[in-house]
Scaffold this motif. Structure first.
Motif, PDB file in Angstrom:
ATOM      1  N   ARG A   5       0.837  -1.193   0.000  1.00 20.08           N
ATOM      2  CA  ARG A   5       0.000   0.000   0.000  1.00 20.08           C
ATOM      3  C   ARG A   5       0.872   1.243   0.000  1.00 20.08           C
ATOM      4  NH1 ARG A   5      -5.097  -1.236   0.459  1.00 20.08           N
ATOM      5  NH2 ARG A   5      -5.715  -3.170   1.436  1.00 20.08           N
ATOM      6  N   GLU A   6       0.377   2.269  -0.679  1.00 16.89           N
ATOM      7  CA  GLU A   6       1.057   3.561  -0.710  1.00 16.89           C
ATOM      8  C   GLU A   6       0.089   4.633  -0.264  1.00 16.89           C
ATOM      9  OE1 GLU A   6       3.329   4.685  -4.144  1.00 16.89           O
ATOM     10  OE2 GLU A   6       3.449   2.593  -4.792  1.00 16.89           O
ATOM     11  N   LYS A   7       0.607   5.587   0.454  1.00 10.12           N
ATOM     12  CA  LYS A   7      -0.209   6.728   0.854  1.00 10.12           C
ATOM     13  C   LYS A   7      -0.169   7.773  -0.248  1.00 10.12           C
ATOM     14  CE  LYS A   7       0.150   6.417   5.820  1.00 10.12           C
ATOM     15  NZ  LYS A   7       0.282   7.173   7.059  1.00 10.12           N
ATOM     16  N   PHE A   8      -1.286   8.452  -0.424  1.00  9.51           N
ATOM     17  CA  PHE A   8      -1.341   9.576  -1.349  1.00  9.51           C
ATOM     18  C   PHE A   8      -2.391  10.542  -0.836  1.00  9.51           C
ATOM     19  CE2 PHE A   8      -4.835   7.061  -2.853  1.00  9.51           C
ATOM     20  CZ  PHE A   8      -5.725   7.938  -3.445  1.00  9.51           C
ATOM     21  N   ALA A   9      -2.284  11.754  -1.277  1.00 12.12           N
ATOM     22  CA  ALA A   9      -3.226  12.777  -0.841  1.00 12.12           C
ATOM     23  C   ALA A   9      -3.989  13.302  -2.051  1.00 12.12           C
ATOM     24  CB  ALA A   9      -2.492  13.923  -0.154  1.00 12.12           C
ATOM     25  N   THR A  10      -5.243  13.608  -1.842  1.00 12.05           N
ATOM     26  CA  THR A  10      -6.058  14.187  -2.891  1.00 12.05           C
ATOM     27  C   THR A  10      -7.137  15.043  -2.248  1.00 12.05           C
ATOM     28  OG1 THR A  10      -7.264  13.723  -4.932  1.00 12.05           O
ATOM     29  CG2 THR A  10      -7.684  12.256  -3.060  1.00 12.05           C
ATOM     30  N   GLN A  30     -13.868   0.769   6.279  1.00 10.06           N
ATOM     31  CA  GLN A  30     -13.092   2.000   6.226  1.00 10.06           C
ATOM     32  C   GLN A  30     -13.337   2.706   4.896  1.00 10.06           C
ATOM     33  OE1 GLN A  30      -9.019   0.849   6.758  1.00 10.06           O
ATOM     34  NE2 GLN A  30      -9.263   0.456   8.942  1.00 10.06           N
ATOM     35  N   GLN A  32     -11.122   3.861   3.083  1.00 11.43           N
ATOM     36  CA  GLN A  32     -10.104   3.315   2.185  1.00 11.43           C
ATOM     37  C   GLN A  32     -10.648   2.146   1.373  1.00 11.43           C
ATOM     38  OE1 GLN A  32      -6.295   2.293   4.038  1.00 11.43           O
ATOM     39  NE2 GLN A  32      -6.450   0.280   3.096  1.00 11.43           N
ATOM     40  N   GLU A  36     -10.907   2.193  -2.714  1.00 10.39           N
ATOM     41  CA  GLU A  36     -10.262   1.169  -3.536  1.00 10.39           C
ATOM     42  C   GLU A  36     -11.271   0.463  -4.433  1.00 10.39           C
ATOM     43  OE1 GLU A  36      -8.012  -1.445  -1.014  1.00 10.39           O
ATOM     44  OE2 GLU A  36      -6.399   0.014  -0.754  1.00 10.39           O
TER      45      GLU A  36
END
Length: 75
Positions: A5-10, A30, A32, A36
């Motif tokens: 898993r990678e974190k990203f912001a939007t 969640q 998340q 997904e």
């Protein structure tokens, strides 16, 4: 094998985020997980070349109006 898993912001419209939070709580998952799922669905649809909803709506309206003409042109 576990998923990496990678974190990203939007950013997202506040009303969409509020609805997403409500849905996640109602489904007991969640945010998340829902994000997904939505991204997977979007990518799958785009890869398969499925028409977007507004395109299908326009087609159906034109077919209702010009269906007999389409059939004549096809023959």
């Amino acid at each position: 094998m576990p998923q990496i898993r990678e974190k990203f912001a939007t950013q997202i419209e506040s009303t969409l985020l509020a609805d997403l939070r409500i849905l996640a709580e109602a489904e007991g998952c969640q945010i998340q997980t829902l994000v997904e799922e939505a991204v997977r669905t979007l990518l799958e649809e785009r890869r398969q070349g499925k028409a977007r909803t507004h395109v299908l709506d326009a087609y159906q309206k034109s077919h209702s109006r010009f269906g007999s003409l389409f059939e004549k042109l096809a023959n």
